[in-house]
Design a protein around this motif. Structure first.
Motif: not given
Length: 247
Positions: A65-78
C-alpha cells in the motif's frame, strides 16, 4: 527508480544484506522496521516482518500500500523435506507456495480448503484454495543465478505452516497432503498478499534443518541464513546490472 522489497521474519535473516548494501534505517514503516539501500538503479527496502503468517501478511499489505514495489522477495530459513535433494546450507527456490495446514479434519482424514468451497483468493479468473502460484520464470532465473554462482539449490513447491514440523511423522503427513521441498512459516502469506496487489513475488530460503524428529544439534541456522543472504546480494547486483537471464 524501480523498487524491490525484501522481507524476512527476523533480523538475523537480513543482517548480512543490511551490512553488504550499507542500508540505512528508514522511518515511516509503521510497525514494520525498514532499512533502505540503493543497488544500481534499484531502491531496495528491507523489511522485518516478525514470525508467522499474520505478521507477514500485515507487513506485506502495509508495504504494498505504502511503497508500491515492483518486486517482493521473501527470504529466511526453512526446513527441507526428505527426498527433496536438499541438505543443510543449500538454497531452496519456491515455484509455488501452499497454506499447508489450512483445512478441515474429517473422520476420514485431513482435507484442504476446497472441501469448504470458500477460496482464500478469487480474482483474475482464479479461485485459489491452498496453493498460491508464483512467477515460474522469475523462480527459474533465480535458480539459474544460484547454480551459476556456485550455490547448491533446488526449486520446488514450498509449504507454509503455523506449527513447525518437529517429527518425521508430521513431515510425512504434510507431504501426503501436498508436494513440497521446503517448510516455512511466512511464505504463503507474503505470496498471497503480493498476488492480491499484482506484484511479482520471489521466495528463496536457506535450509537450516531437515524435517525430521527435532534435534537442534543437526541444525545450522547461521550457515542457512548466511548462504541465502550471500546469494541475494549476488542476485540483486546482477539484477541491477541488467544481466541477461536475470531481468
Amino acid at each position: 527508480m524501480s523498487r524491490i522489497i525484501v522481507t524476512a521474519s527476523t533480523r538475523m535473516e537480513l543482517s548480512e544484506l543490511l551490512a553488504a548494501t550499507t542500508a540505512c534505517a528508514l522511518p515511516g514503516g509503521g510497525h514494520v522496521p525498514l532499512h533502505r539501500a540503493e543497488v544500481g538503479g534499484f531502491e531496495i527496502l528491507f523489511a522485518l516482518t516478525g514470525i508467522g503468517k499474520v505478521n507477514a501478511a500485515s507487513a506485506t499489505t502495509l508495504l504494498c500500500e505504502r511503497y508500491a514495489p515492483d518486486l517482493v522477495i521473501n527470504t529466511g530459513c526453512g526446513g527441507a523435506f526428505a527426498g527433496a535433494g536438499l541438505a543443510v546450507g543449500d538454497l531452496a527456490v519456491a515455484d509455488s507456495e501452499c497454506l499447508a495446514d489450512e483445512g478441515v479434519t474429517t473422520p476420514t482424514g485431513w482435507r484442504g480448503l476446497d472441501l469448504i468451497g470458500i477460496p482464500v483468493y478469487e480474482g483474475r479468473g482464479e479461485r485459489l484454495f491452498n496453493r498460491i502460484p508464483l512467477d515460474q520464470e522469475l523462480a527459474r532465473r533465480a535458480l539459474d543465478c544460484a547454480t551459476a554462482g556456485g550455490f547448491d539449490a533446488v526449486m520446488g513447491p514450498f509449504l507454509t505452516v503455523s506449527t513447525c514440523s518437529g517429527t518425521t511423522r508430521q513431515g510425512e503427513e504434510l507431504l501426503r497432503r501436498f508436494p513440497g521441498v521446503c517448510e516455512n512459516m511466512e511464505g504463503a502469506a507474503v505470496a498471497q498478499v503480493a498476488l492480491m496487489y499484482g506484484v511479482p513475488c520471489l521466495e528463496v530460503r536457506g535450509i537450516s534443518n531437515m524435517v525430521e524428529d527435532r534435534d537442534l544439534s543437526r541444525w545450522d541456522l547461521k550457515r542457512a541464513v548466511g548462504q541465502v543472504q550471500r546469494f541475494l546480494g549476488l542476485y540483486l547486483e546482477q539484477l541491477a546490472a541488467g544481466r541477461p537471464g536475470i531481468r
